[in-house]
Design an enzyme around this catalytic site. Structure first.
Site, PDB file in Angstrom:
ATOM      1  N   HIS A  49     -11.943  90.496  73.927  1.00  0.00           N
ATOM      2  CA  HIS A  49     -13.376  90.586  74.518  1.00  0.00           C
ATOM      3  C   HIS A  49     -14.273  89.114  74.264  1.00  0.00           C
ATOM      4  O   HIS A  49     -13.883  88.369  73.391  1.00  0.00           O
ATOM      5  CB  HIS A  49     -14.079  91.664  73.128  1.00  0.00           C
ATOM      6  CG  HIS A  49     -13.437  92.826  73.253  1.00  0.00           C
ATOM      7  ND1 HIS A  49     -14.163  93.848  74.016  1.00  0.00           N
ATOM      8  CD2 HIS A  49     -12.528  93.521  72.429  1.00  0.00           C
ATOM      9  CE1 HIS A  49     -13.274  95.037  73.791  1.00  0.00           C
ATOM     10  NE2 HIS A  49     -12.466  94.792  72.956  1.00  0.00           N
ATOM     11  N   VAL A 172       5.716  98.204  50.459  1.00  0.00           N
ATOM     12  CA  VAL A 172       5.211  97.783  49.166  1.00  0.00           C
ATOM     13  C   VAL A 172       5.103  99.097  48.573  1.00  0.00           C
ATOM     14  O   VAL A 172       4.211 100.176  49.162  1.00  0.00           O
ATOM     15  CB  VAL A 172       4.269  97.063  49.261  1.00  0.00           C
ATOM     16  CG1 VAL A 172       3.184  96.909  48.054  1.00  0.00           C
ATOM     17  CG2 VAL A 172       4.253  95.759  50.086  1.00  0.00           C
ATOM     18  N   ILE A 339      -9.720  95.764  60.361  1.00  0.00           N
ATOM     19  CA  ILE A 339      -9.625  95.077  61.542  1.00  0.00           C
ATOM     20  C   ILE A 339      -9.662  95.947  62.844  1.00  0.00           C
ATOM     21  O   ILE A 339      -8.279  96.093  63.266  1.00  0.00           O
ATOM     22  CB  ILE A 339      -8.448  93.997  61.561  1.00  0.00           C
ATOM     23  CG1 ILE A 339      -8.523  93.218  60.108  1.00  0.00           C
ATOM     24  CG2 ILE A 339      -8.427  93.177  62.718  1.00  0.00           C
ATOM     25  CD1 ILE A 339      -9.677  92.154  59.846  1.00  0.00           C
ATOM     26  N   SER A 345      -9.003  90.409  69.584  1.00  0.00           N
ATOM     27  CA  SER A 345      -9.758  89.090  70.313  1.00  0.00           C
ATOM     28  C   SER A 345     -10.018  88.045  68.968  1.00  0.00           C
ATOM     29  O   SER A 345      -9.855  86.844  69.342  1.00  0.00           O
ATOM     30  CB  SER A 345     -11.095  89.647  70.632  1.00  0.00           C
ATOM     31  OG  SER A 345     -11.185  90.734  71.318  1.00  0.00           O
ATOM     32  N   CYS A 405      16.727  96.110  84.181  1.00  0.00           N
ATOM     33  CA  CYS A 405      15.358  96.991  84.496  1.00  0.00           C
ATOM     34  C   CYS A 405      15.070  96.725  85.928  1.00  0.00           C
ATOM     35  O   CYS A 405      14.670  95.688  86.047  1.00  0.00           O
ATOM     36  CB  CYS A 405      14.516  96.623  83.376  1.00  0.00           C
ATOM     37  SG  CYS A 405      12.945  97.490  83.713  1.00  0.00           S
ATOM     38  N   CYS A 447      17.589 102.171  82.555  1.00  0.00           N
ATOM     39  CA  CYS A 447      18.085 100.763  81.936  1.00  0.00           C
ATOM     40  C   CYS A 447      18.622 101.482  80.421  1.00  0.00           C
ATOM     41  O   CYS A 447      19.201 100.601  79.881  1.00  0.00           O
ATOM     42  CB  CYS A 447      17.123  99.748  81.895  1.00  0.00           C
ATOM     43  SG  CYS A 447      15.566 100.236  81.111  1.00  0.00           S
TER      44      CYS A 447
END
Lengths: 488, 397
Positions: A49, A172, A339, A345, A405, A447
């Site tokens: 962004h 964890v 986040i 970005s 592929c 593939c």
């Protein structure tokens, strides 16, 4: 004892680990999945962004503009595809112009370069397939598109090259704080044994609240906000050039229409809060919703060209801003939580910001390495190389001449490279994210058996042990006839 | 630059038959380019029987059928390259390919036969919502795993779609010890051949559910998709040839020549077939015409190109026809026109009309979209109508 342990090998965790690997300290990254880039980082818009959207003054706004600026040189250092295609926020009614004006002012406060409002004619000139209903747009030339997988993977590989240890399939389960004066340390219990560290960085994505709440009395909550997308055939890559957003308003946050950095067309995402943090399902209703909304931006969405759909979970917080900082009642424990967009970005800026935080906390002395390696070479995409380079590579390593592929023209050599590099691929999806094989129009129909064979050979494992991705996702259950005997 | 008279893209049943026919027609400079490690294409994984009844009047397995053509290709000393992927074909008839030994190279052709086959429609194209777990395969991918690699994807199977490969795989998985719980079809009729429904489902008591508009939960560890085949024309697009929307294959004339002169197409890249025997027949025609094209002088070609073509019109009930045009001067004694109907017709008739005159009509007990139909257009009939413009094929209920 580690100096720093990062929890989560998503794009943010890996960016922080790489940034800290510039210093003479002992670092580990713990990841619960069997590969890096398995959570939010693998299913998002892949947009860099420009930075006009995040509210001026927020952490988001600062890191977004800086992250956008840093992405150019980072992508060069790490040899990953990044393209500044520019973005447009479209308005469809005269009343929406005010919102564009607000966005412009916000963008100017955030110091977003070169943004301006353009008229219908100019929008049409930039994008011939734009909807007739568009009246104006906010144009941000610094907006860009990036491959979210290789950004994450390249950061991890480079961190690994610089000495960071990665522990995969290491979930964890508990963290204990051991405090002696100012020098604290943490004992981290995992599914893969105990790890001790002076500093802990929580980059656990949608699970960052679980991790945080293990050490702090001030509980946080991360809301998994699902976004669904449709991806189109590369035939449509040039359908539009810019990333097209819609003016936020009556129709909610709007749906973006964008080319991907690899030349597909993509539309999405929806936004639905979900309880289950593994609920990466797609739904019929969301598909219909995004197609209908995307058709507000462009003239015609060729539904027949959809090759796949997917969904990802954003780590949303009620405060609507990133939570980055040392936890008050847990010295040396740093949250990098919530986040969500524009998190991708911000990736390079967050890495830098957190490294500065670690310096400021001053628990461990940070001395720069003299032998830090800042660059990383990507997997060569044979078909895109200049002829001489391609011929030379095939001559040296004939596997680079064997196309596996067919849709994306990916060779055996590229797949072997993906397996052999630091933190190499072990699964079908791991190969796909590193090389793109299987991400084309046949969606791995041709593939799959070939890649299974290469994986088994290179990793020296049985075909029965090859899986699609993390967890129990084995591709086959045994040899022919065996199950007949098992059943009887 | 190395050059050949004819380059054939694909060494499956279509490519092989085209090569043999071109050689027999007198062309000596032919190259087949095959991406896999052996000739034969998809037939190599079709280990069931039922091939060759029309061509050889005996029942063969897929590999046996392929072997007959491969032997012939070798007897005739036709050149081929294996493990070689064609990357691009340009309008100058230059073919760029890549392999391990020669690297990236370009060769010149005078004529090209497109015989790349088709691919299976994947889950994403259908928009089936949900998670993306392991265990979802297209039927052909599963067929390759089971028949070539000897590996089983799972033991509790549901098959979505009733295309022929799905039906064949229902039987195959059952024979290998898996339980096939259901074949579910969205449409009110099967996409596959009647004989496959009988031999692969009914004989093993595997239920086939046609469109019901109901919802039911089935647990399974494997979901196979047999929901349609798409001709692989990405290479053809570089040539700028015209593509028929319904078939996703090139538009061709009775010579099986595409809108680009000297570029021919046959087999599943042209339109998806039910039976390999018809692929071979069609490909022989394409190969023969490619050879004639190379042999005939440029002036002759030019004069023939000026002839007004007769258009074949898909009338009521007919989805498409292959070919789409007939050149009345060049045409063979008999031109086979293949087509599919749009739904199931019981006791319907196929009618052929020349401009406005009905010239042929035949009643058929049953016609279904899963079974390709054909009519023969005779040269003498066409020649007896002066200034014939259109031939319409339609279904009368």
């Amino acid at each position: 004892m580690y100096d720093v342990i990062v929890i989560g090998a998503g794009v943010i965790g890996c960016s922080i680990a790489r940034e800290l690997s510039r210093y003479q300290i002992k670092i580990a990254v713990l990841e619960k999945c069997s590969d890096i880039c398995e959570g939010t980082s693998k299913a998002n818009s892949g947009i860099v962004h420009a930075g006009y959207d995040a509210k001026a003054g927020s952490i988001k706004s600062k890191l977004n503009v800086e992250g956008n600026r840093m992405m150019e040189s980072l992508s060069k250092d790490l040899d990953i595809p990044f393209h500044r295609n520019g973005s447009l926020v479209l308005s469809f009614r005269e009343e929406e112009r005010e919102i564009l004006e607000d966005l412009l002012q916000n963008g100017l406060k955030n110091k977003v370069p070169d943004i301006r409002i353009i008229k219908k004619e100019e929008v049409q000139h930039l994008e011939p397939n734009i909807s007739e209903d568009v009246v104006a747009a906010l144009y941000a030339p610094t907006g860009g598109i990036i491959c979210p997988f290789t950004l994450n993977i390249a950061l991890a590989e480079n961190a690994c090259t610089n000495g960071v240890e990665f522990f995969l399939e290491t979930e964890v389960v508990n963290i204990e704080k051991q405090q002696r004066n100012r020098s604290s340390n943490y004992q981290i219990q995992t599914s893969n044994g105990r790890f001790d560290s002076r500093i802990v960085i929580n980059a656990a994505g949608v699970y960052a609240d679980n991790i945080h709440n293990m050490v702090s009395e001030n509980k946080i909550k991360i809301i998994a906000r699902k976004g669904e997308y449709c991806l189109f055939d590369k035939n449509l890559g040039s359908y539009i050039k810019h990333t097209l957003f819609q003016t936020p308003g009556k129709f909610g946050k709007g749906i973006l229409v964008t080319p991907t950095v690899h030349g597909n067309l993509m539309i999405g995402p929806t936004a639905t809060d979900v309880e289950n943090k593994e609920l990466t399902t797609t739904t019929q209703s969301a598909m219909e919703e995004i197609i209908a909304k995307a058709e507000r931006s462009v003239k015609h969405i060729p539904k027949r060209q959809i090759i796949t759909s997917f969904s990802g979970l954003r780590a949303h917080t009620e405060g609507n801003d990133f939570i980055i900082g040392e936890v008050v009642d847990a010295p040396g424990f740093i949250d990098v939580a919530g986040i969500e967009s524009p998190g991708l970005s911000c990736t390079p800026a967050i890495g830098k910001f957190v490294a500065e935080l670690v310096t400021d906390i001053d628990i461990i002395p940070l001395v720069k390495k003299i032998d830090f390696i800042s660059t990383r070479k990507g997997i060569p995409h044979i078909i895109e190389l200049p002829k001489e380079e391609r011929d030379k590579l095939i001559k040296e390593t004939p596997a680079y001449g064997n196309v596996v592929c067919r849709c994306e023209t990916i060779t055996e050599g590229e797949i072997i490279d993906a397996i052999q590099r630091p933190i190499g691929a072990k699964t079908l999806d791991g190969i796909k994210r590193r090389t793109r094989s299987g991400s084309g129009r046949c969606q791995a129909g041709f593939c799959t058996p070939k890649i299974m064979e290469i994986l088994a050979r290179e990793l020296q494992i049985n075909l029965e042990d090859i899986s699609k991705s993390s967890g129990e996702s084995n591709l086959i259950i045994g040899k022919n006839k065996e199950i007949g005997w098992m059943n009887k | 630059m190395e050059s050949f008279d004819i380059i054939i893209i694909g060494g499956g049943p279509a490519g092989l038959a085209a090569a043999v026919a071109a050689k027999e027609e007198g062309c000596n400079s032919i190259l087949i380019i095959e991406r896999d490690k052996e000739l034969g294409g998809i037939l190599n994984q079709c280990i069931h029987n039922g091939f060759g009844l029309h061509t050889f009047r005996e029942e063969l397995t897929g590999p046996e059928y392929a072997e007959r053509y491969i032997e012939r290709v070798k007897e005739l000393n036709i050149e081929y390259k294996l493990n070689t992927m064609v990357i691009d074909i340009n309008s100058k008839k230059q073919v760029t390919a890549m392999n391990k030994t020669e690297g990236h190279f370009t060769i010149q052709a005078k004529a090209i036969v497109l015989a790349m086959g088709c691919r299976e429609r994947a889950r994403g194209a259908l928009g089936i919502p949900g998670y993306r777990p392991a265990g979802i395969y297209s039927a052909g991918t599963a067929q390759r795993l089971v028949n070539i690699e000897g590996l089983m994807p799972g033991k509790e199977v549901v098959i979505l779609g009733s295309g022929d490969i799905g039906l064949i795989m229902a039987r195959r998985m059952t024979l290998e010890g898996a339980t096939v719980k259901l074949v579910a079809e969205l449409m009110p009729y099967s996409g596959g051949l009647k004989r496959n429904i009988v031999q692969c489902l009914d004989d093993y008591q595997i239920p086939l559910r046609l469109s019901q508009g109901t919802e039911e939960y089935f647990s399974c560890d494997t979901l196979l998709l047999s929901v349609g085949l798409i001709p692989e024309n990405e290479l053809s697009q570089g040539l700028g040839i015209n593509i028929e929307k319904i078939t996703s294959g090139p538009i061709v004339n009775d010579q099986l020549e595409t809108s680009e002169e000297g570029i021919f197409a046959c087999g599943n890249v042209l339109h998806v077939h039910d039976l390999v025997d018809f692929v071979s027949e069609e490909a022989s025609l394409a190969g023969r015409n490619a050879a004639r094209y190379v042999i005939v002088s440029a002036e002759m070609r030019e004069s023939l190109a000026k002839i007004n073509l007769i258009e074949l019109i898909s009338g009521k009930g007919v989805r498409y026809t292959v070919p789409k045009y007939i050149n009345p001067i060049k045409m063979d004694e008999v031109v086979t026109v293949r087509f599919r109907v749009d739904k199931v017709y019981r006791e319907g008739s196929i009618r052929v009309t020349f401009d406005n005159n009905e010239v042929w009509k035949r009643r058929k007990k049953i016609m279904a979209p899963g079974e390709m139909e054909e009519v023969k257009i005779k040269r003498q009939d066409v020649m007896s109508e002066s200034k014939l413009q259109n031939i319409t094929i339609e279904i009368i209920e």
